[in-house]
Design a protein around this motif. Structure first.
Motif, PDB file in Angstrom:
ATOM      1  N   ALA A  94      16.036  14.324  21.371  1.00 25.69           N
ATOM      2  CA  ALA A  94      16.099  14.804  22.752  1.00 25.69           C
ATOM      3  C   ALA A  94      16.247  13.644  23.727  1.00 25.69           C
ATOM      4  N   GLY A  95      15.600  12.529  23.437  1.00 25.69           N
ATOM      5  CA  GLY A  95      15.712  11.370  24.311  1.00 25.69           C
ATOM      6  C   GLY A  95      17.088  10.744  24.298  1.00 25.69           C
ATOM      7  N   ILE A  96      17.749  10.793  23.156  1.00 24.59           N
ATOM      8  CA  ILE A  96      19.071  10.180  23.040  1.00 24.59           C
ATOM      9  C   ILE A  96      20.169  11.137  23.503  1.00 24.59           C
ATOM     10  N   LEU A  97      20.068  12.400  23.097  1.00 25.23           N
ATOM     11  CA  LEU A  97      21.175  13.339  23.333  1.00 25.23           C
ATOM     12  C   LEU A  97      21.136  14.040  24.690  1.00 25.23           C
ATOM     13  N   ALA A  98      19.945  14.211  25.258  1.00 20.05           N
ATOM     14  CA  ALA A  98      19.849  14.948  26.528  1.00 20.05           C
ATOM     15  C   ALA A  98      20.262  14.052  27.690  1.00 20.05           C
ATOM     16  N   PRO A  99      20.980  14.612  28.665  1.00 24.57           N
ATOM     17  CA  PRO A  99      21.314  13.823  29.849  1.00 24.57           C
ATOM     18  C   PRO A  99      20.047  13.488  30.648  1.00 24.57           C
ATOM     19  N   GLU A 100      20.109  12.405  31.368  1.00 23.69           N
ATOM     20  CA  GLU A 100      18.929  11.893  32.095  1.00 23.69           C
ATOM     21  C   GLU A 100      18.270  12.931  33.012  1.00 23.69           C
ATOM     22  N   PRO A 101      19.003  13.692  33.816  1.00 26.00           N
ATOM     23  CA  PRO A 101      18.324  14.627  34.727  1.00 26.00           C
ATOM     24  C   PRO A 101      17.621  15.789  34.024  1.00 26.00           C
ATOM     25  N   THR A 102      18.092  16.169  32.842  1.00 28.91           N
ATOM     26  CA  THR A 102      17.499  17.324  32.157  1.00 28.91           C
ATOM     27  C   THR A 102      16.671  16.931  30.934  1.00 28.91           C
ATOM     28  N   ARG A 103      16.357  15.660  30.792  1.00 28.95           N
ATOM     29  CA  ARG A 103      15.648  15.191  29.599  1.00 28.95           C
ATOM     30  C   ARG A 103      14.255  15.806  29.475  1.00 28.95           C
ATOM     31  N   MET A 104      13.506  15.870  30.561  1.00 28.82           N
ATOM     32  CA  MET A 104      12.146  16.423  30.490  1.00 28.82           C
ATOM     33  C   MET A 104      12.165  17.923  30.205  1.00 28.82           C
ATOM     34  N   THR A 105      13.169  18.615  30.702  1.00 25.43           N
ATOM     35  CA  THR A 105      13.295  20.040  30.392  1.00 25.43           C
ATOM     36  C   THR A 105      13.477  20.246  28.899  1.00 25.43           C
ATOM     37  N   TRP A 106      14.332  19.427  28.288  1.00 20.82           N
ATOM     38  CA  TRP A 106      14.556  19.547  26.856  1.00 20.82           C
ATOM     39  C   TRP A 106      13.332  19.115  26.055  1.00 20.82           C
ATOM     40  N   GLU A 107      12.594  18.144  26.561  1.00 22.29           N
ATOM     41  CA  GLU A 107      11.353  17.733  25.880  1.00 22.29           C
ATOM     42  C   GLU A 107      10.337  18.882  25.890  1.00 22.29           C
ATOM     43  N   LEU A 108      10.235  19.598  27.001  1.00 21.99           N
ATOM     44  CA  LEU A 108       9.299  20.724  27.074  1.00 21.99           C
ATOM     45  C   LEU A 108       9.728  21.876  26.173  1.00 21.99           C
ATOM     46  N   ILE A 109      11.024  22.161  26.136  1.00 20.05           N
ATOM     47  CA  ILE A 109      11.529  23.207  25.239  1.00 20.05           C
ATOM     48  C   ILE A 109      11.268  22.818  23.790  1.00 20.05           C
ATOM     49  N   MET A 110      11.498  21.552  23.466  1.00 15.05           N
ATOM     50  CA  MET A 110      11.269  21.058  22.116  1.00 15.05           C
ATOM     51  C   MET A 110       9.787  21.139  21.749  1.00 15.05           C
ATOM     52  N   PHE A 111       8.895  20.831  22.679  1.00 13.04           N
ATOM     53  CA  PHE A 111       7.465  20.907  22.384  1.00 13.04           C
ATOM     54  C   PHE A 111       7.027  22.357  22.159  1.00 13.04           C
ATOM     55  N   GLY A 112       7.581  23.284  22.919  1.00 12.74           N
ATOM     56  CA  GLY A 112       7.282  24.693  22.674  1.00 12.74           C
ATOM     57  C   GLY A 112       7.707  25.123  21.279  1.00 12.74           C
ATOM     58  N   GLY A 113       8.850  24.631  20.831  1.00  9.62           N
ATOM     59  CA  GLY A 113       9.291  24.907  19.472  1.00  9.62           C
ATOM     60  C   GLY A 113       8.364  24.290  18.431  1.00  9.62           C
ATOM     61  N   LEU A 114       7.812  23.126  18.746  1.00  9.73           N
ATOM     62  CA  LEU A 114       6.868  22.484  17.817  1.00  9.73           C
ATOM     63  C   LEU A 114       5.564  23.266  17.711  1.00  9.73           C
ATOM     64  N   VAL A 115       5.121  23.849  18.809  1.00  5.76           N
ATOM     65  CA  VAL A 115       3.918  24.690  18.758  1.00  5.76           C
ATOM     66  C   VAL A 115       4.161  25.895  17.859  1.00  5.76           C
ATOM     67  N   LEU A 116       5.322  26.535  18.017  1.00  5.41           N
ATOM     68  CA  LEU A 116       5.659  27.664  17.158  1.00  5.41           C
ATOM     69  C   LEU A 116       5.802  27.230  15.700  1.00  5.41           C
ATOM     70  N   LEU A 117       6.374  26.046  15.478  1.00  2.00           N
ATOM     71  CA  LEU A 117       6.507  25.526  14.123  1.00  2.00           C
ATOM     72  C   LEU A 117       5.152  25.276  13.489  1.00  2.00           C
ATOM     73  N   SER A 118       4.197  24.770  14.273  1.00  4.41           N
ATOM     74  CA  SER A 118       2.870  24.506  13.713  1.00  4.41           C
ATOM     75  C   SER A 118       2.188  25.801  13.287  1.00  4.41           C
ATOM     76  N   PHE A 119       2.332  26.854  14.087  1.00  5.09           N
ATOM     77  CA  PHE A 119       1.773  28.143  13.680  1.00  5.09           C
ATOM     78  C   PHE A 119       2.462  28.661  12.425  1.00  5.09           C
TER      79      PHE A 119
END
Length: 99
Positions: free
Chosen positions: A29-54
């Motif tokens: 996400a840090g490499i592929l996401a554009p600078e203005p939307t990087r944090m949005t993609w990090e939050l979406i990715m973290f939500g996916g990680l929470v679902l993955l952990s469950f």
């Protein structure tokens, strides 16, 4: 009656799987996401990680220690994601014309 498993699976393998997924997804996400939307993609990715952990802990199928394992995997993913995104944020502060 069912017989107990002679060699039960290690319960914390799923925690390490989520941590590894957090490392790979945060760097991607840090490499592929554009600078203005990087944090949005990090939050979406973290939500996916929470679902993955469950999902990983439910797949393991053991009730004993479920909440502890999910908490460990989510907290570790949060720390890994936070450190990597902080690193990308610090790199973003460096002016691009330097060098």
């Amino acid at each position: 009656m069912t017989e107990p498993a002679l060699a039960p699976r290690n319960a914390f393998v799923g925690v390490f799987v989520v941590w590894g997924a957090a490392l790979v997804a945060s760097v991607a996400a840090g490499i592929l996401a554009p600078e203005p939307t990087r944090m949005t993609w990090e939050l979406i990715m973290f939500g996916g990680l929470v679902l993955l952990s469950f999902a990983v802990q439910l797949w393991y199928g053991s009730v004993r220690g479920f909440i502890f394992r999910v908490a460990c995997s989510v907290l570790g993913a949060l720390l890994i994601t936070g450190l990597i995104s902080a690193g990308f944020g610090l790199v973003g502060l460096i002016p691009s014309g330097v060098g």
